[in-house]
Enzyme design. Structure first.
Site, PDB file in Angstrom:
ATOM      1  N   SER A  51      -4.198   5.041  -3.700  1.00 21.91           N
ATOM      2  CA  SER A  51      -3.376   5.859  -2.808  1.00 21.91           C
ATOM      3  C   SER A  51      -1.930   5.440  -3.036  1.00 21.91           C
ATOM      4  CB  SER A  51      -3.790   5.551  -1.364  1.00 21.91           C
ATOM      5  OG  SER A  51      -2.810   5.967  -0.435  1.00 21.91           O
ATOM      6  N   TYR A 105      -6.132  -0.256   5.400  1.00 17.91           N
ATOM      7  CA  TYR A 105      -6.164   0.729   4.304  1.00 17.91           C
ATOM      8  C   TYR A 105      -5.235   0.293   3.158  1.00 17.91           C
ATOM      9  CZ  TYR A 105      -6.185   5.481   2.263  1.00 17.91           C
ATOM     10  OH  TYR A 105      -6.327   6.565   1.428  1.00 17.91           O
TER      11      TYR A 105
END
Ligand SMILES: NC(=O)c1ccc[n+]([C@@H]2O[C@H](COP(=O)([O-])OP(=O)(O)OC[C@H]3O[C@@H](n4cnc5c(N)ncnc54)[C@H](O)[C@@H]3O)[C@@H](O)[C@H]2O)c1
Length: 278
Positions: free
Chosen positions: A156, A169
């Site tokens: 990401s 995350y």
């Protein structure tokens, strides 16, 4: 004209919907058969996951491309289940060339000191250890095939820069880069290339949901995607769009796993509308 991955077999996690489904369909369009897995049930603290019906729809879409697909419900946290699914897929489809470790979850965790430890653990278990499990279940098949291969790990922009209230995350997605680089140096001798992709916001249920809309537009009572787009574009991106489509990530991955990228390994590739420039 032969496809860009004609005759190859790709193992894809999180293929029930979103980017994983898009990767399955895009690679099938270019001639690959697919081994697909998805958890198909919900995970504590995360948004609703794909359903068995979603995975069945992926099967239909791949078969509509005249390609074969072996789809199994499996959790990337469960190495034995994952290995059984890959082994079965390879037994049915005859080989393995490509691995897309895509499955992941996201949640708004809050500041480090307030985060629910279960939320931290689930995210690390799925978004980092799950990719480790995926690759260790698949690598013996890639090596045994003797014809090299390509692995792409989905990280990401949160794997390359910080985001507040998302330490679980962001830590997992940074860890994915370390795993990618480790695999690249270990597997190069077998002509197996390993890269990662780093999307910004993607038009999938992980981003397109009420919680995200409220995060971007706390000023509105019932914010919609249309309300979010200009704000996300202005604050996050250089190119003036709020998000990319799953197909944009699939196309980047298709390039990375095709022979066009035959000498590219160890690269973290952003698909991010310029987010990392800001
Ligand atoms: N959507 C975004 O904005 C965005 C941005 C950057 C990176 N990503 C990453 O892209 C990847 C794909 O996400 P998406 O956008 O398609 O979201 P999504 O929620 O639509 O899809 C994720 C899929 O993974 C599956 N999954 C979740 N946990 C699993 C597990 N333990 N085992 C097997 N399958 C599991 C889900 O059922 C779902 O089908 C994820 O790794 C995510 O972190 C997403």
């Amino acid at each position: 004209m032969p496809g860009r991955v004609e005759g190859k077999v790709a193992f894809i996690t999180g293929a029930g919907r979103g980017q994983g489904r898009s990767h399955a369909v895009r690679l099938a369009q270019e001639g690959a058969d697919i081994i697909a897995i998805d958890i198909c049930h919900d995970v504590q603290g995360a948004l609703p996951m794909a359903t068995p019906e979603d995975l069945a729809e992926t099967v239909k879409l791949v078969e509509a491309q005249d390609r074969r697909i072996v789809a199994t419900q499996a959790d990337v946290r469960d190495y034995d289940g994952l290995k059984a699914a890959v082994d079965d897929g390879v037994a049915q489809l005859g080989r393995l060339d490509i691995v897309l470790a895509n499955a992941g979850i996201a949640s708004l965790g809050g500041p480090v000191q307030d985060m629910d430890p279960r939320n931290w653990q689930n995210t690390i278990d799925i978004n980092l250890s799950g990719l480790w499990n995926t690759t260790r279940a698949a690598i013996p098949h890639l090596i045994a095939g003797g014809q090299g291969g390509a692995i792409v790990l989905t990280s990401s922009v949160g794997g390359m820069h910080a985001m507040p209230n998302m330490s679980h995350y962001v830590s997992a997605k940074h860890g994915v880069v370390g795993l990618m680089r480790s695999l690249a140096v270990e597997l190069g001798q077998h002509h197996i290339r390993v890269n990662s992709v780093h999307p910004t916001n993607v038009n999938t249920p992980m981003f397109m949901n009420e919680g995200t809309y409220r995060l971007f537009r706390p000023d509105l009572e019932n914010p919609t995607a249309d309300d979010v787009a200009p704000v996300a574009a202005q604050f996050m991106h250089v190119l003036p769009h709020g998000w990319v489509e799953p197909e944009d990530v699939s196309n980047a991955i298709l390039f990375l796993v095709s022979d066009e990228a035959r000498y590219i390994t160890g690269v973290p590739l952003p698909v991010d509308l310029g987010a990392l420039l800001k």
